[in-house]
Design a protein around this motif. Sequence first.
Motif, PDB file in Angstrom:
ATOM      1  N   ARG B 136       0.839  -1.073   0.027  1.00 20.55           N
ATOM      2  CA  ARG B 136       0.127   0.098   0.003  1.00 20.55           C
ATOM      3  C   ARG B 136       0.958   1.173  -0.159  1.00 20.55           C
ATOM      4  NH1 ARG B 136      -5.829  -1.205   0.022  1.00 20.55           N
ATOM      5  NH2 ARG B 136      -5.601  -3.438   0.016  1.00 20.55           N
ATOM      6  N   ILE B 137       0.744   1.949  -0.979  1.00 21.95           N
ATOM      7  CA  ILE B 137       2.146   3.376  -1.300  1.00 21.95           C
ATOM      8  C   ILE B 137       1.148   4.353  -0.926  1.00 21.95           C
ATOM      9  CG2 ILE B 137       3.376   4.144  -3.124  1.00 21.95           C
ATOM     10  CD1 ILE B 137       3.427   1.372  -4.303  1.00 21.95           C
ATOM     11  N   ASN B 138       1.520   5.358  -0.095  1.00 21.14           N
ATOM     12  CA  ASN B 138       1.026   6.750  -0.136  1.00 21.14           C
ATOM     13  C   ASN B 138       1.843   7.497  -1.126  1.00 21.14           C
ATOM     14  OD1 ASN B 138      -1.153   6.441   1.523  1.00 21.14           O
ATOM     15  ND2 ASN B 138       0.273   6.286   3.408  1.00 21.14           N
ATOM     16  N   MET B 139       1.117   7.976  -2.067  1.00 24.46           N
ATOM     17  CA  MET B 139       2.144   8.947  -3.031  1.00 24.46           C
ATOM     18  C   MET B 139       2.302  10.286  -2.386  1.00 24.46           C
ATOM     19  SD  MET B 139       2.098   6.903  -5.594  1.00 24.46           S
ATOM     20  CE  MET B 139       2.666   7.943  -6.957  1.00 24.46           C
ATOM     21  N   LYS B 140       3.479  10.800  -3.051  1.00 18.54           N
ATOM     22  CA  LYS B 140       3.644  12.135  -2.416  1.00 18.54           C
ATOM     23  C   LYS B 140       2.569  13.147  -3.394  1.00 18.54           C
ATOM     24  CE  LYS B 140       8.528  12.648  -0.939  1.00 18.54           C
ATOM     25  NZ  LYS B 140       9.890  12.369  -1.322  1.00 18.54           N
ATOM     26  N   ASP B 141       2.689  12.688  -4.653  1.00 21.48           N
ATOM     27  CA  ASP B 141       1.723  13.386  -5.683  1.00 21.48           C
ATOM     28  C   ASP B 141       0.939  12.579  -6.108  1.00 21.48           C
ATOM     29  OD1 ASP B 141       0.336  14.918  -7.412  1.00 21.48           O
ATOM     30  OD2 ASP B 141       2.113  15.459  -8.620  1.00 21.48           O
ATOM     31  N   PRO B 142      -0.413  12.264  -5.838  1.00 20.79           N
ATOM     32  CA  PRO B 142      -1.476  11.252  -6.155  1.00 20.79           C
ATOM     33  C   PRO B 142      -1.302  11.257  -7.799  1.00 20.79           C
ATOM     34  CG  PRO B 142      -2.480  12.396  -4.592  1.00 20.79           C
ATOM     35  CD  PRO B 142      -1.117  13.238  -4.698  1.00 20.79           C
ATOM     36  N   GLU B 143      -1.193  12.571  -8.334  1.00 21.71           N
ATOM     37  CA  GLU B 143      -1.244  12.666  -9.984  1.00 21.71           C
ATOM     38  C   GLU B 143      -0.093  11.640 -10.685  1.00 21.71           C
ATOM     39  OE1 GLU B 143      -3.586  14.565 -11.369  1.00 21.71           O
ATOM     40  OE2 GLU B 143      -4.244  15.142  -9.629  1.00 21.71           O
ATOM     41  N   LYS B 144       0.937  11.308  -9.805  1.00 24.13           N
ATOM     42  CA  LYS B 144       1.988  10.454 -10.561  1.00 24.13           C
ATOM     43  C   LYS B 144       1.932   8.847 -10.622  1.00 24.13           C
ATOM     44  CE  LYS B 144       4.624  14.089 -11.345  1.00 24.13           C
ATOM     45  NZ  LYS B 144       4.788  14.890 -10.360  1.00 24.13           N
ATOM     46  N   TYR B 145       0.363   8.769 -10.271  1.00 26.16           N
ATOM     47  CA  TYR B 145       0.361   7.168 -10.220  1.00 26.16           C
ATOM     48  C   TYR B 145       0.614   6.412 -11.545  1.00 26.16           C
ATOM     49  CZ  TYR B 145      -2.795   3.269 -11.958  1.00 26.16           C
ATOM     50  OH  TYR B 145      -3.400   2.342 -12.417  1.00 26.16           O
ATOM     51  N   GLN B 146       0.609   7.070 -12.672  1.00 22.81           N
ATOM     52  CA  GLN B 146       1.073   6.365 -13.888  1.00 22.81           C
ATOM     53  C   GLN B 146       2.655   5.671 -13.769  1.00 22.81           C
ATOM     54  OE1 GLN B 146      -1.494   6.587 -15.732  1.00 22.81           O
ATOM     55  NE2 GLN B 146      -0.750   4.864 -17.146  1.00 22.81           N
ATOM     56  N   ILE B 147       3.386   6.556 -13.074  1.00 23.56           N
ATOM     57  CA  ILE B 147       4.695   6.208 -12.984  1.00 23.56           C
ATOM     58  C   ILE B 147       4.930   4.865 -12.088  1.00 23.56           C
ATOM     59  CG2 ILE B 147       6.946   6.442 -11.749  1.00 23.56           C
ATOM     60  CD1 ILE B 147       6.234   9.663 -12.503  1.00 23.56           C
ATOM     61  N   ILE B 148       4.299   4.587 -11.331  1.00 22.98           N
ATOM     62  CA  ILE B 148       4.150   3.556 -10.202  1.00 22.98           C
ATOM     63  C   ILE B 148       3.558   2.355 -10.866  1.00 22.98           C
ATOM     64  CG2 ILE B 148       3.344   2.573  -8.200  1.00 22.98           C
ATOM     65  CD1 ILE B 148       5.194   4.739  -7.497  1.00 22.98           C
ATOM     66  N   SER B 149       2.549   2.667 -11.742  1.00 17.99           N
ATOM     67  CA  SER B 149       1.764   1.590 -12.440  1.00 17.99           C
ATOM     68  C   SER B 149       2.921   1.121 -13.480  1.00 17.99           C
ATOM     69  CB  SER B 149       0.525   2.202 -13.050  1.00 17.99           C
ATOM     70  OG  SER B 149      -0.024   1.552 -13.983  1.00 17.99           O
ATOM     71  N   GLU B 150       3.432   1.907 -14.389  1.00 19.49           N
ATOM     72  CA  GLU B 150       4.325   1.455 -15.262  1.00 19.49           C
ATOM     73  C   GLU B 150       5.362   0.541 -14.759  1.00 19.49           C
ATOM     74  OE1 GLU B 150       5.498   4.871 -17.607  1.00 19.49           O
ATOM     75  OE2 GLU B 150       3.334   4.923 -18.301  1.00 19.49           O
ATOM     76  N   THR B 151       5.969   1.108 -13.698  1.00 21.92           N
ATOM     77  CA  THR B 151       6.975   0.313 -13.176  1.00 21.92           C
ATOM     78  C   THR B 151       6.678  -1.008 -12.642  1.00 21.92           C
ATOM     79  OG1 THR B 151       7.745   2.644 -12.322  1.00 21.92           O
ATOM     80  CG2 THR B 151       9.204   0.847 -11.507  1.00 21.92           C
ATOM     81  N   PHE B 152       5.663  -1.175 -11.984  1.00 20.59           N
ATOM     82  CA  PHE B 152       5.368  -2.443 -11.352  1.00 20.59           C
ATOM     83  C   PHE B 152       4.480  -3.073 -12.011  1.00 20.59           C
ATOM     84  CE2 PHE B 152       6.951   0.357  -7.864  1.00 20.59           C
ATOM     85  CZ  PHE B 152       7.693  -0.669  -7.074  1.00 20.59           C
TER      86      PHE B 152
END
Lengths: 268, 304
Positions: B136-152
């Motif tokens: 469960r990840i708390n993002m610094k900036d919720p808008e950057k979700y795409q980066i996490i998604s692509e990475t994982f």
Amino acid sequence: MIRFENVTKVYDQKARPALDSINLEIDRGEFAFLVGASGSGKSTFLRLVLKEDRASSGAVYVAGQNVANISSWRVPRLRRGIGVVFQDFRLLPQKTVFANVAFAMQVIGKSRSVIRDTVPEVLKTVGLEGKENRLPHELSGGEQQRVAIARAVVNRPGILLADEPTGNLDPTTSMGIMGVLDKINQNGTTVVMATHDDDIVNEMRKRVVELRNGVIIRDEAKALYTSMIPIVGQSRRLRDASGREPEPAAVPAAGTGADARAAGEGQL
Amino acid sequence: MRLQFVLAEIGSGLRRNLSMVVSVILVTFVSLTFVGAAGMLQLQINQMKGYWYDKVQVAIFLCSDGSTAAGCATGPATPEQQDNLGKLLESPAVAQYVNDFQFESKDDAYKHFKEQFSNSPIVDSVTPDQLPASFRINMKDPEKYQIISETFSSQAGVETVIDQRQLLERLFSVMNAASLVAVSVAGVMIVCAILLIATTIRLSAFSRRRETGIMRLVGASKVVIQLPFILEGVIAAVIGAALASATLWAVAHFFLGGYLSQQYPDTAFISAAQTLILAPALIGLGVLLAGVSSLLTLRRYLRV
């Protein structure tokens, strides 16, 4: 006080004008009758004085001011200087005599104390002392018209226009009303009265301006309701001869009293 | 004196025209309630955004027994894969976007599930094995979700990456649609209100034509003649707006604050006090409606 310069009023382009190049001057303090058949232009004349309508051409001066130059937001001020009385009285049925007269002062923002002082005084002038608390339907027609006159003059207008004020009244009552109007006239108010009532005109012997089909066909001082000679045929002949323009000698347009009298006597 | 006169005129006008005045009040009441409802929905959306956007997480679900995703071909995620994912999250490339993260094991997931569905019989048929473990990840900036998604998404042992915000967005779009509906109903009702106010003033002017005729003759100013009519409409509209505000307040207080917040204790509902900021707007709108429609009507039916 009231001056018409070449005033024409056309309601309908196709029909004849309601008033046709009228020239007329009514002086301060004068009492003038406006006579003529229905449709002769009497009411149009009164409406133009009140700026209820605009003249199609020519100029209407009231108290020295061209009414065409009065802006719409200053028209109320013009009307405060003119009292109006109608054939049908136009009283407010739920208001007492006092309240009906006071209404005219309230709506222009007079203070209550001024109203309390002025209204009884005016009611006395028109002969209605002691009837302040009556409702209009509890009064006779003549008394109702007196209330209407009181309302018209309570703000001390310089001009009183009366549109057949005795039209609904019997002759005796009418003479009473005329007495009131005469009294108001003697206090300095210019009175213009449109009427059909020949008895009254003959009795009063004031200036008479006769209109027919929008044209002044007679303007005599101290005149009768009808002049002695059959003016009907004559004026028609005059108009036929010279188009719309009546001949000045026979039909003095803006006659002063003397002129008018001279012309009237000429006709006699 | 003049003020007193105008007030008396208004009073008599309202009394004489009572049924029409009541209908103006009701129509403005209903139309402004719809306007206010749309406003309340927007307030609620903002409130929920503020409340949830801090709390929403990006969840990386690991492969479990029943996973059918392409990345899970090798079966449930192994402890090594789990460690790798943990390291990747701590690596500088990813860590700069991440505030913090927790690992939720199958047992934790089972515990949360039981809490969440404590009233439901489904709890009895679920075992810890069936539930996926997750980061469960708390993002610094919720808008950057795409980066996490692509990475994982492409990592071994990852079933899927989910942005909880998207779930909320769906809810918000429903609420937005609802507020649009409310606004369009309000639009129709406002047209009704304008026409009704115009009719009322026409009737009122007609029933008092005797008075106004005399007022004109004796030289009353335009203001004195017209103001009572305008104010009549305005007063009726203000009463309607006040009723609408009271209704919205009552809905917020009794329905949202009482019933709904008991049913959904972890949802942030707008407070009743917040709806009161809508009241001045509604009353202003009511005044505007009445003022404009009566001005237009009087220009036609009450010449001075």
